[in-house]
Enzyme design. Sequence first.
Site, PDB file in Angstrom:
ATOM      1  CE  LYS A 171      -3.871  -2.454   2.072  1.00 23.99           C
ATOM      2  NZ  LYS A 171      -4.535  -2.925   3.287  1.00 23.99           N
ATOM      3  CD  GLN A 182      -3.655  -4.744   6.303  1.00 23.93           C
ATOM      4  OE1 GLN A 182      -3.648  -3.685   5.699  1.00 23.93           O
ATOM      5  NE2 GLN A 182      -4.193  -5.832   5.791  1.00 23.93           N
ATOM      6  CG  ASP A 228      -9.958  -0.291   5.029  1.00 13.29           C
ATOM      7  OD1 ASP A 228      -9.684  -0.754   3.911  1.00 13.29           O
ATOM      8  OD2 ASP A 228      -9.259  -0.463   6.047  1.00 13.29           O
TER       9      ASP A 228
HETATM   10  N1  GUN Z   1      -7.174  -7.044   5.738  1.00  9.08           N
HETATM   11  C1  GUN Z   1      -7.547  -7.740   4.635  1.00  9.08           C
HETATM   12  N2  GUN Z   1      -8.135  -6.898   3.743  1.00  9.08           N
HETATM   13  C2  GUN Z   1      -8.128  -5.668   4.308  1.00  9.08           C
HETATM   14  C3  GUN Z   1      -8.592  -4.389   3.863  1.00  9.08           C
HETATM   15  O1  GUN Z   1      -9.141  -4.204   2.772  1.00  9.08           O
HETATM   16  N3  GUN Z   1      -8.385  -3.361   4.725  1.00  9.08           N
HETATM   17  C4  GUN Z   1      -7.791  -3.529   5.942  1.00  9.08           C
HETATM   18  N4  GUN Z   1      -7.663  -2.460   6.740  1.00  9.08           N
HETATM   19  N5  GUN Z   1      -7.366  -4.690   6.371  1.00  9.08           N
HETATM   20  C5  GUN Z   1      -7.522  -5.756   5.552  1.00  9.08           C
END
Ligand code: GUN
Length: 291
Positions: A53, A97, A120
Site C-alpha cells: 500500500k 490493517q 476502507d
Molecule cells: N485485511 C484484509 N483486507 C483488508 C482491507 O481491505 N483493509 C484492511 N484495513 N485490512 C484488511
Amino acid sequence: MSAKIIDGKAISVMVNEETKARVEALKARGKQPGLAVILVGEDPASQVYVKAKAKKCEELGIFSDKRVLPADTTMEELLKLIDELNHDPKIHGILVQSPPPPQIDEEAVIAAIDPAKDVDCFHERNVGKLLIGKTDGFAPCTPYGVMVLLEKSGIDPAGKHAVIIGRSNIVGKPLAALLMQKTKGANATVTVVHSGTKNIAEYTRQADILIAAIGKPEFVTGDMIKPGATVIDVGINRTPNPDGGKDKLVGDVNFAQAVEVAGAITPVPGGVGPMTIAILMHNTVTACERA
Ligand code: GUN
C-alpha cells in the site's frame, strides 16, 4: 473450452492511471492526498499488504504515513494515534490493517476513525450508506474492486444470478449490497451462501456470476460451476510450496478445473488482489477532493 482470463493487473493499471491524473490535478491546486496505514504487530501477510500500500502511494504521488506499532500496543495508545490522524490535515485516509492482535477491539478502533477518512469503508456510518445506496461515503476496496473488474470486462450483473460464497464484513456482505443496488453496473439477484448453508454446490451451480470469498484454498471445484459462468476468486491463501521455497498463493477456486468450465475467470495472483489496492488509492484521492 478454456475460460477468458480477467486480467486484474491490467485493469488495476487503468484505475491507477485515472487516480494519478486526479492526484496531479489536486497538486496543481496545492493539495496532496495523504494516507495513514497502521499496522499493529508483525503478522507476515499484513506486513506484505502494508508495504504494498505504501509503495503504491509513492508511485501515484500520494503522501503515505506508515505506522508500525508493537504487538503489545494498548487500545489507549492506538486510539490516541487515530485521534491525532483524524485531526491531521495532511491525512485524508486512515486504515488500520486487519486482523489486529487480540487485545485490540477492532470494532471500537473502526468507530474511532473519522468517517470522512474511512477509506476502507469499515465504519458503520459508511457501511449504512453503502446499504441504502448513498454514494457520499466510500466504496469498500475489495468488493468495489470486484464491481470494477466486472464492468471493465464487459460483464453486466443486471438480471443475472450472483452467488457469493462467504459472509464476511470485509467482502461478502458489502459485495452483496453493491451487486443488488438498483443502479447501472449492478441490479443482480444475489444469493449469499456460508458455513451454515446446506449443500453449497446446489446454489453455486445456479450462479451466472460466482464469487468465492471464504479463505479456503481451492474450495470451489469444477463441478460446482455452471458452464460459461463468470468466476471471481477473492481468496488469497498461502500454502506450502511442494517444491520447497516460498509459500504458494492459491485462491478459493481450483483454477485448473474452473478454467475448463467457466466463461471468464480471475487468476490468483493477478485478479482481485491488485484491484483492492487500486480502489484504496482511488478512495484516498476522493477523500482529499472532498476535504
Ligand atoms: N485485511 C484484509 N483486507 C483488508 C482491507 O481491505 N483493509 C484492511 N484495513 N485490512 C484488511
